[in-house]
Motif scaffolding. Structure first.
Motif, PDB file in Angstrom:
ATOM      1  N   GLU A  36       4.416  -3.056  -8.288  1.00 38.40           N
ATOM      2  CA  GLU A  36       5.833  -3.504  -7.963  1.00 38.40           C
ATOM      3  C   GLU A  36       6.656  -2.813  -8.989  1.00 38.40           C
ATOM      4  OE1 GLU A  36       8.783  -7.403  -7.420  1.00 38.40           O
ATOM      5  OE2 GLU A  36       6.615  -7.509  -7.922  1.00 38.40           O
ATOM      6  N   ASP A  37       6.617  -2.743 -10.155  1.00 34.69           N
ATOM      7  CA  ASP A  37       7.130  -2.333 -11.157  1.00 34.69           C
ATOM      8  C   ASP A  37       7.221  -0.717 -11.192  1.00 34.69           C
ATOM      9  OD1 ASP A  37       7.768  -4.752 -11.982  1.00 34.69           O
ATOM     10  OD2 ASP A  37       6.736  -4.700 -13.829  1.00 34.69           O
ATOM     11  N   GLU A  38       6.280  -0.200 -11.167  1.00 29.69           N
ATOM     12  CA  GLU A  38       5.857   1.108 -11.215  1.00 29.69           C
ATOM     13  C   GLU A  38       6.330   2.089  -9.876  1.00 29.69           C
ATOM     14  OE1 GLU A  38       5.503   2.949 -13.909  1.00 29.69           O
ATOM     15  OE2 GLU A  38       4.876   1.453 -15.246  1.00 29.69           O
ATOM     16  N   PHE A  39       5.952   1.552  -8.989  1.00 27.65           N
ATOM     17  CA  PHE A  39       6.055   2.017  -7.552  1.00 27.65           C
ATOM     18  C   PHE A  39       6.923   1.577  -6.530  1.00 27.65           C
ATOM     19  CE2 PHE A  39       2.029   3.128  -9.690  1.00 27.65           C
ATOM     20  CZ  PHE A  39       2.238   4.456  -9.639  1.00 27.65           C
ATOM     21  N   GLY A  40       7.384   0.150  -6.618  1.00 24.89           N
ATOM     22  CA  GLY A  40       8.071  -0.614  -5.857  1.00 24.89           C
ATOM     23  C   GLY A  40       7.397  -1.027  -4.518  1.00 24.89           C
ATOM     24  N   PHE A  41       5.854  -0.938  -4.480  1.00 24.91           N
ATOM     25  CA  PHE A  41       5.445  -1.555  -3.264  1.00 24.91           C
ATOM     26  C   PHE A  41       4.504  -2.628  -3.807  1.00 24.91           C
ATOM     27  CE2 PHE A  41       3.063   2.439  -4.118  1.00 24.91           C
ATOM     28  CZ  PHE A  41       1.885   1.841  -4.048  1.00 24.91           C
ATOM     29  N   ASP A  42       3.929  -3.395  -2.498  1.00 25.44           N
ATOM     30  CA  ASP A  42       3.079  -4.522  -2.648  1.00 25.44           C
ATOM     31  C   ASP A  42       1.486  -4.070  -2.529  1.00 25.44           C
ATOM     32  OD1 ASP A  42       1.639  -6.949  -2.915  1.00 25.44           O
ATOM     33  OD2 ASP A  42       2.562  -7.915  -0.919  1.00 25.44           O
ATOM     34  N   ILE A  43       0.755  -4.012  -3.570  1.00 28.72           N
ATOM     35  CA  ILE A  43      -0.605  -3.633  -3.545  1.00 28.72           C
ATOM     36  C   ILE A  43      -1.530  -4.666  -2.823  1.00 28.72           C
ATOM     37  CG2 ILE A  43      -1.364  -4.696  -5.521  1.00 28.72           C
ATOM     38  CD1 ILE A  43      -2.499  -1.474  -4.056  1.00 28.72           C
ATOM     39  N   TYR A  44      -0.905  -5.805  -2.547  1.00 26.28           N
ATOM     40  CA  TYR A  44      -1.665  -7.121  -1.775  1.00 26.28           C
ATOM     41  C   TYR A  44      -1.154  -6.973  -0.362  1.00 26.28           C
ATOM     42  CZ  TYR A  44      -3.894  -8.469  -6.017  1.00 26.28           C
ATOM     43  OH  TYR A  44      -4.628  -8.464  -7.164  1.00 26.28           O
ATOM     44  N   HIS A  45      -0.527  -6.124   0.020  1.00 29.19           N
ATOM     45  CA  HIS A  45      -0.022  -5.980   1.705  1.00 29.19           C
ATOM     46  C   HIS A  45      -1.146  -5.643   2.332  1.00 29.19           C
ATOM     47  CE1 HIS A  45       1.736  -4.051   5.160  1.00 29.19           C
ATOM     48  NE2 HIS A  45       2.889  -4.548   4.778  1.00 29.19           N
ATOM     49  N   GLU A  46      -1.150  -6.133   3.459  1.00 26.15           N
ATOM     50  CA  GLU A  46      -2.398  -5.896   4.382  1.00 26.15           C
ATOM     51  C   GLU A  46      -2.730  -4.775   4.596  1.00 26.15           C
ATOM     52  OE1 GLU A  46      -0.007  -6.295   8.670  1.00 26.15           O
ATOM     53  OE2 GLU A  46      -0.954  -7.696   8.011  1.00 26.15           O
ATOM     54  N   LYS A  47      -1.804  -3.782   4.579  1.00 28.78           N
ATOM     55  CA  LYS A  47      -2.573  -2.305   4.585  1.00 28.78           C
ATOM     56  C   LYS A  47      -3.856  -1.990   3.874  1.00 28.78           C
ATOM     57  CE  LYS A  47       0.030   1.340   3.760  1.00 28.78           C
ATOM     58  NZ  LYS A  47       1.129   2.335   3.659  1.00 28.78           N
ATOM     59  N   TYR A  48      -3.563  -2.507   2.571  1.00 28.13           N
ATOM     60  CA  TYR A  48      -4.848  -2.363   1.729  1.00 28.13           C
ATOM     61  C   TYR A  48      -5.795  -3.092   1.586  1.00 28.13           C
ATOM     62  CZ  TYR A  48      -0.762   0.629   0.014  1.00 28.13           C
ATOM     63  OH  TYR A  48       0.441   1.413  -0.045  1.00 28.13           O
ATOM     64  N   ASP A  49      -6.006  -3.782   2.850  1.00 27.11           N
ATOM     65  CA  ASP A  49      -7.117  -4.858   3.068  1.00 27.11           C
ATOM     66  C   ASP A  49      -8.287  -4.205   3.781  1.00 27.11           C
ATOM     67  OD1 ASP A  49      -6.142  -7.313   1.926  1.00 27.11           O
ATOM     68  OD2 ASP A  49      -5.224  -7.990   3.583  1.00 27.11           O
ATOM     69  N   LEU A  50      -8.109  -2.767   3.811  1.00 27.42           N
ATOM     70  CA  LEU A  50      -9.131  -2.078   4.445  1.00 27.42           C
ATOM     71  C   LEU A  50     -10.542  -2.294   4.209  1.00 27.42           C
ATOM     72  CD1 LEU A  50      -9.696   0.241   6.532  1.00 27.42           C
ATOM     73  CD2 LEU A  50      -9.466   1.949   4.847  1.00 27.42           C
ATOM     74  N   HIS A  51     -10.941  -2.369   3.027  1.00 25.28           N
ATOM     75  CA  HIS A  51     -12.172  -2.711   2.451  1.00 25.28           C
ATOM     76  C   HIS A  51     -12.539  -4.173   1.865  1.00 25.28           C
ATOM     77  CE1 HIS A  51     -12.845   1.502   3.213  1.00 25.28           C
ATOM     78  NE2 HIS A  51     -11.953   1.729   2.145  1.00 25.28           N
ATOM     79  N   GLY A  52     -11.466  -4.946   1.677  1.00 21.39           N
ATOM     80  CA  GLY A  52     -11.623  -6.362   1.157  1.00 21.39           C
ATOM     81  C   GLY A  52     -10.543  -6.581   0.225  1.00 21.39           C
ATOM     82  N   GLY A  53     -10.801  -7.705  -0.407  1.00 25.67           N
ATOM     83  CA  GLY A  53      -9.320  -8.180  -0.964  1.00 25.67           C
ATOM     84  C   GLY A  53      -9.368  -7.871  -2.756  1.00 25.67           C
ATOM     85  N   SER A  54     -10.562  -7.499  -3.132  1.00 20.68           N
ATOM     86  CA  SER A  54     -10.657  -7.214  -4.594  1.00 20.68           C
ATOM     87  C   SER A  54      -9.582  -6.252  -5.037  1.00 20.68           C
ATOM     88  CB  SER A  54     -11.839  -7.011  -5.053  1.00 20.68           C
ATOM     89  OG  SER A  54     -12.460  -5.686  -4.767  1.00 20.68           O
ATOM     90  N   LYS A  55      -9.436  -6.274  -6.368  1.00 19.29           N
ATOM     91  CA  LYS A  55      -8.431  -5.068  -6.798  1.00 19.29           C
ATOM     92  C   LYS A  55      -8.998  -3.695  -6.508  1.00 19.29           C
ATOM     93  CE  LYS A  55      -8.391  -7.432 -10.954  1.00 19.29           C
ATOM     94  NZ  LYS A  55      -8.720  -8.682 -10.382  1.00 19.29           N
TER      95      LYS A  55
END
Length: 274
Positions: A36-55
């Motif tokens: 959020e601070d560095e890039f202004g987007f939500d890494i926990y958005h559903e578009k990044y749920d492709l392989h699972g929920g871990s970091k």
């Protein structure tokens, strides 16, 4: 989106400590705040749920989903975080060199506008040698920066040679990039001495054209001193991949400008393969 080899992904996983779903020493909260601070987007958005929920799985999904320059910025920021982390073992020089090369590769992959503009323009103009040299440059920017510099210079040389041959002009006796560029400068009206502009911008444009010549000479000189055109002696010190990336981008910028200038001054002239 960038295409990374499985070997590259495995090494990136190791360097960013993406074991068992983790990424470096981030918690879920700090990982979210970082993006959020560095890039202004939500890494926990559903578009990044492709392989699972871990970091780690979210980061891998981001690498697959986003364009090369975006991924390059993310990897660079994460690597700076790793370098600044306290209590961790020092980073090996070869690991730092590798990841800087990966960043340079990502910056020129995907749909980077500058690269794609030159590729598409070269194809339109049937500058076949330009396209070949550019492809070789991008393919080696990460794995072999010395070769990338040599190819970047060859890209510029190919553009200059093609313009001269299309105009029916003789190639200079000395075929280095500096001589070739000087030979096309007058036909393309790129001399820093030109005065046919509004006084308000005359000095500014003259400085830019002077800088263009300096840029071209710099790429040529770097090829001589750091490229692979003349072989590599014992004890050869590899060039920093960031400098190689700068040379590649500079060469692409100059080559695109030369081709666009050709199109402006000779729009009705058919171009043929050379």
């Amino acid at each position: 989106m960038p295409k990374l080899k499985q070997s590259q992904i495995r090494r990136l996983d190791k360097l960013l400590e993406m074991r068992e779903g983790y990424v470096l020493d981030f918690s879920n909260r700090t990982f979210s705040e970082f993006f959020e601070d560095e890039f202004g987007f939500d890494i926990y958005h559903e578009k990044y749920d492709l392989h699972g929920g871990s970091k780690a799985k979210r980061l891998r999904a981001l690498i697959e989903a986003e364009e090369g320059p975006v991924v390059a910025s993310v990897v660079q920021k994460l690597w700076l975080w790793r370098l600044a982390s306290k209590g961790k073992a020092p980073v090996a020089d070869e690991d730092d060199l590798w990841i800087q090369g990966l960043i340079a590769h990502l910056q020129t992959s995907g749909s980077a506008p500058l690269v794609q503009s030159l590729v598409s323009t070269a194809k339109i103009l049937d500058f076949d040698t330009v396209t070949r040299d550019l492809n070789r440059t991008l393919e080696t920017a990460q794995s072999d920066p010395e070769s990338a510099i040599t190819s970047a210079c060859s890209t510029l040389e190919s553009v200059c040679r093609s313009v001269l041959l299309e105009l029916g002009l003789e190639l200079p006796k000395k075929r280095d990039i500096s001589s070739l560029f000087r030979a096309v400068r007058e036909p393309l009206k790129l001399s820093p001495a030109r005065t046919d502009m509004h006084p308000d911008i005359l000095g500014d444009v003259q400085k830019i054209l002077t800088g263009l010549g300096t840029l071209v000479e710099g790429v040529g000189a770097l090829r001589t001193h750091a490229g692979d055109a003349h072989g590599r002696e014992k004890g050869f010190v590899r060039i920093d991949s960031r400098v190689a990336g700068l040379a590649v981008h500079s060469a692409i910028t100059a080559a695109l400008f030369l081709i666009q200038t050709w199109q402006k001054h000779y729009p009705a002239t058919d171009l043929h393969e050379h």
